[in-house]
Design a protein around this motif. Structure first.
Motif, PDB file in Angstrom:
ATOM      1  N   ASP A 159      -2.719  -6.285 -14.174  1.00  0.00           N
ATOM      2  CA  ASP A 159      -1.899  -5.512 -13.245  1.00  0.00           C
ATOM      3  C   ASP A 159      -0.976  -6.453 -12.481  1.00  0.00           C
ATOM      4  O   ASP A 159      -1.432  -7.389 -11.819  1.00  0.00           O
ATOM      5  N   ILE A 160       0.310  -6.171 -12.585  1.00  0.00           N
ATOM      6  CA  ILE A 160       1.326  -6.947 -11.872  1.00  0.00           C
ATOM      7  C   ILE A 160       1.803  -6.097 -10.706  1.00  0.00           C
ATOM      8  O   ILE A 160       2.369  -5.022 -10.912  1.00  0.00           O
ATOM      9  N   GLU A 161       1.573  -6.543  -9.497  1.00  0.00           N
ATOM     10  CA  GLU A 161       1.914  -5.766  -8.306  1.00  0.00           C
ATOM     11  C   GLU A 161       3.140  -6.356  -7.621  1.00  0.00           C
ATOM     12  O   GLU A 161       3.184  -7.554  -7.334  1.00  0.00           O
ATOM     13  N   VAL A 162       4.123  -5.497  -7.385  1.00  0.00           N
ATOM     14  CA  VAL A 162       5.338  -5.870  -6.659  1.00  0.00           C
ATOM     15  C   VAL A 162       5.695  -4.737  -5.717  1.00  0.00           C
ATOM     16  O   VAL A 162       5.208  -3.609  -5.850  1.00  0.00           O
ATOM     17  N   ASP A 163       6.544  -5.034  -4.764  1.00  0.00           N
ATOM     18  CA  ASP A 163       7.037  -4.008  -3.841  1.00  0.00           C
ATOM     19  C   ASP A 163       8.256  -3.317  -4.437  1.00  0.00           C
ATOM     20  O   ASP A 163       9.019  -3.909  -5.203  1.00  0.00           O
ATOM     21  N   GLY A 164       8.429  -2.063  -4.057  1.00  0.00           N
ATOM     22  CA  GLY A 164       9.567  -1.296  -4.553  1.00  0.00           C
ATOM     23  C   GLY A 164       9.996  -0.248  -3.556  1.00  0.00           C
ATOM     24  O   GLY A 164       9.310   0.010  -2.554  1.00  0.00           O
ATOM     25  N   VAL A 171      12.048   4.200  -9.124  1.00  0.00           N
ATOM     26  CA  VAL A 171      11.620   3.186  -8.156  1.00  0.00           C
ATOM     27  C   VAL A 171      12.323   1.886  -8.520  1.00  0.00           C
ATOM     28  O   VAL A 171      12.214   1.404  -9.658  1.00  0.00           O
ATOM     29  N   ARG A 172      13.057   1.355  -7.562  1.00  0.00           N
ATOM     30  CA  ARG A 172      13.756   0.084  -7.774  1.00  0.00           C
ATOM     31  C   ARG A 172      12.851  -1.064  -7.352  1.00  0.00           C
ATOM     32  O   ARG A 172      12.339  -1.085  -6.226  1.00  0.00           O
ATOM     33  N   CYS A 173      12.625  -2.018  -8.240  1.00  0.00           N
ATOM     34  CA  CYS A 173      11.766  -3.161  -7.943  1.00  0.00           C
ATOM     35  C   CYS A 173      12.333  -4.402  -8.613  1.00  0.00           C
ATOM     36  O   CYS A 173      13.261  -4.319  -9.427  1.00  0.00           O
ATOM     37  N   ASN A 174      11.774  -5.547  -8.275  1.00  0.00           N
ATOM     38  CA  ASN A 174      12.204  -6.831  -8.833  1.00  0.00           C
ATOM     39  C   ASN A 174      10.990  -7.540  -9.405  1.00  0.00           C
ATOM     40  O   ASN A 174       9.963  -7.681  -8.725  1.00  0.00           O
ATOM     41  N   CYS A 188      14.633  -4.161 -11.863  1.00  0.00           N
ATOM     42  CA  CYS A 188      14.131  -3.211 -12.851  1.00  0.00           C
ATOM     43  C   CYS A 188      14.034  -1.827 -12.218  1.00  0.00           C
ATOM     44  O   CYS A 188      14.076  -1.672 -10.991  1.00  0.00           O
ATOM     45  N   ARG A 189      13.889  -0.808 -13.086  1.00  0.00           N
ATOM     46  CA  ARG A 189      13.734   0.569 -12.650  1.00  0.00           C
ATOM     47  C   ARG A 189      12.474   1.167 -13.285  1.00  0.00           C
ATOM     48  O   ARG A 189      12.208   0.971 -14.472  1.00  0.00           O
ATOM     49  N   VAL A 190      11.724   1.894 -12.463  1.00  0.00           N
ATOM     50  CA  VAL A 190      10.539   2.629 -12.909  1.00  0.00           C
ATOM     51  C   VAL A 190      10.858   4.115 -12.836  1.00  0.00           C
ATOM     52  O   VAL A 190      11.328   4.601 -11.802  1.00  0.00           O
ATOM     53  N   VAL A 192       7.024   1.471  -1.542  1.00  0.00           N
ATOM     54  CA  VAL A 192       5.812   1.664  -2.311  1.00  0.00           C
ATOM     55  C   VAL A 192       5.394   0.344  -2.954  1.00  0.00           C
ATOM     56  O   VAL A 192       6.136  -0.644  -2.952  1.00  0.00           O
ATOM     57  N   THR A 193       4.185   0.361  -3.497  1.00  0.00           N
ATOM     58  CA  THR A 193       3.665  -0.752  -4.277  1.00  0.00           C
ATOM     59  C   THR A 193       3.627  -0.347  -5.738  1.00  0.00           C
ATOM     60  O   THR A 193       3.053   0.687  -6.079  1.00  0.00           O
ATOM     61  N   VAL A 194       4.231  -1.147  -6.579  1.00  0.00           N
ATOM     62  CA  VAL A 194       4.330  -0.855  -8.007  1.00  0.00           C
ATOM     63  C   VAL A 194       3.322  -1.728  -8.745  1.00  0.00           C
ATOM     64  O   VAL A 194       3.343  -2.957  -8.611  1.00  0.00           O
ATOM     65  N   SER A 195       2.437  -1.091  -9.508  1.00  0.00           N
ATOM     66  CA  SER A 195       1.457  -1.807 -10.327  1.00  0.00           C
ATOM     67  C   SER A 195       1.823  -1.602 -11.795  1.00  0.00           C
ATOM     68  O   SER A 195       1.673  -0.493 -12.327  1.00  0.00           O
TER      69      SER A 195
END
Length: 493
Positions: free
Chosen positions: A100-105, A303-306, A372-374, A409-412
């Motif tokens: 699981d890779i967790e980043v903020d989004g 969800v926009r994240c990096n 990236c986009r989710v 949010v937190t993206v996993s």
């Protein structure tokens, strides 16, 4: 000589101040020093005893220390082991499952639509639902523009079409009549030509006069002229028919355009969404192209994240992903399942999505990450859990029922790596990414290569770290740790 020296230059009994005092003192010492006594045999023995007694005592102490040291036994290995430091250990576990890779989004709209006026006119009606923040289903009427001018245009074009139809009917009748006359004229011409042939034969036999022959020729020419005139008139009528048909088709197109403009006076919601912004009010005049309302598509959200390049490495190396075989795939991110978490009031709200695409191309120069986009296709399908560990919340509907724009949010990202990974507890990791590995009762300092870190453990590469599942690592602190030192493992009873 000495009395004369005392009396010279002063009164008797006082030294002469003009001469140095040092010489006078030296003379007096030399005058008063007694003669050295003669050494006797008893004093020599006492002097030898005074100097030799301490040396004898020191030599005896050294001899006694050497004798006691020779009687000491060497310590056994059991005693050395008893003095080794006691340590606590933890076992290395193999990592199973995914990573699981967790980043903020941050949540962003999937689509944002600007509804603009397609015709000009006055705003005749604005719906009460056309307000910012209101959810509107697809097809909901929002705004109506004054349509009277457009209705009149439709009626005018309909009448033009009707008039064109009447004129075409008239032409059809004229064409039919002309064709009939042309047929008669053609027959008349044929009769005149036969008559002319008979007159010529009679003229050769001198039965008719030249004037009668000429008259027959004039009648034949008149018949030819009549036939030619009717033929030209028929062609002209056909041309007029084509022109009227073209005018009718043009009027038909104009009628369709007028009907389309009439339908465009009514603005309805093209999608299920929420009104984000309203730009006009009732009785305002708008031009074609004026933005009336902004709608946000709520059927899905993004969800926009990096992600770091190290995170993308796991996606490229996940199970089932091979090297890209086409330029199209070279610029696409490998799809991976994603869980989106949002915490509020001791509860965790979770939505499921998929890592769908890059947000642009390349690495951000400021953050050195990849945008990236989710995609979350069901933003209202939320799972609620209690952070207290007591299972699902009883008030399942309390909280945000949908994933909406602006939420942090937190993206996993769930990746499936192919290489072998080991789980090392965080308390066993020493500064400098090293671990203290116990093997055969001795401590070995090993350098590990960390793949990913969590709050409880770190994932390390098994091949690069030289560890295996079940290896024991020191988890308690040591004052001094050296490679190869002997340690004792604490046994938990």
């Amino acid at each position: 000589m000495r009395p004369s020296q005392r009396s010279a230059g002063g009164s008797p009994g006082r030294p002469n101040v003009s001469q140095p005092m040092k010489q006078d003192a030296t003379v007096s010492v030399e005058r008063r020093q007694p003669a050295p006594p003669k050494a006797s045999k008893g004093s020599l023995v006492a002097e030898v005893f005074r100097v030799g007694a301490p040396l004898i005592i020191l030599a005896g102490g050294i001899a006694a220390f050497v004798g006691l040291a020779s009687l000491r036994k060497s310590p056994e290995s059991v005693q050395e082991q008893a003095l080794a430091p006691m340590v606590e250990t933890v076992a290395v576990e193999p990592h199973t499952g995914g990573l699981d890779i967790e980043v903020d989004g941050v949540v962003v709209p999937f689509r944002e639509i600007n509804l603009s006026a397609e015709v000009s006119g006055r705003i005749a009606m604005k719906s009460k639902l056309c307000r910012a923040g209101t959810y509107v289903p697809k097809g909901t009427p929002l705004i109506e523009i004054d349509d009277r001018d457009y209705k009149l245009e439709v009626e005018r074009l309909k009448r033009e079409l009707a008039q064109a139809a009447v004129m075409l009917n008239e032409l059809d009748v004229e064409i039919a009549n002309t064709k009939s006359l042309l047929k008669l004229s053609t027959e008349q011409l044929a009769l005149q030509r036969r008559e002319l042939e008979r007159q010529k034969k009679l003229a050769e036999r001198k039965i008719v006069t030249d004037s009668e022959l000429d008259q027959t020729k004039r009648d034949e020419l008149a018949a030819v002229n009549a036939a030619l005139t009717l033929s030209n008139e028929l062609r002209l009528l056909n041309t007029r028919t084509n022109r009227l048909e073209s005018a009718r088709d043009l009027s038909q197109s104009q009628l369709e355009k007028a009907q389309l403009d009439l339908s465009r006076t009514k603005v309805a919601a093209p999608i299920d969404g929420v009104v984000i912004e309203e730009m006009v009010e009732e009785d305002s005049y708008v031009q074609m192209g004026t933005v009336l309302v902004k709608l946000e598509d709520t059927s899905a959200v993004e969800v926009r994240c990096n992600l770091k390049m190290e995170d993308l490495y796991w996606l490229w190396a996940q199970a089932g992903v091979e090297a890209a075989a086409s330029p199209t795939r070279d610029y696409q991110i490998p799809p991976a399942p994603v869980s989106v978490h949002y915490e509020l009031a001791g509860r965790r709200y979770t939505w499921e999505g998929v890592l769908s695409r890059f947000d642009g191309i390349g690495v951000d120069e400021r953050t050195r990450t990849v945008p990236c986009r989710v995609l979350v296709e069901q933003p209202r399908n939320v799972k609620i859990e209690s952070l207290a560990g007591d299972g699902t919340s009883q008030n399942g509907k309390v909280g945000p029922p949908a994933l909406v724009r602006g939420m942090y949010v937190t993206v996993s990202v769930h990746a499936q790596p192919q290489m072998t990974l080991l789980e090392v507890p965080q308390r066993a990791v020493q500064p400098g990414n090293t671990v203290w590995h116990i093997q055969d009762g001795r401590l070995n300092i090993r350098k590990i290569q960390v793949a990913e870190a969590t709050d409880d453990f770190v994932l390390v590469y098994a091949d690069a770290s030289g560890l295996a599942a079940g290896a024991k690592l020191v988890s308690s602190p040591l004052d001094v740790a050296t490679d190869g030192m002997t340690v004792r493992e604490r046994v938990n009873e």
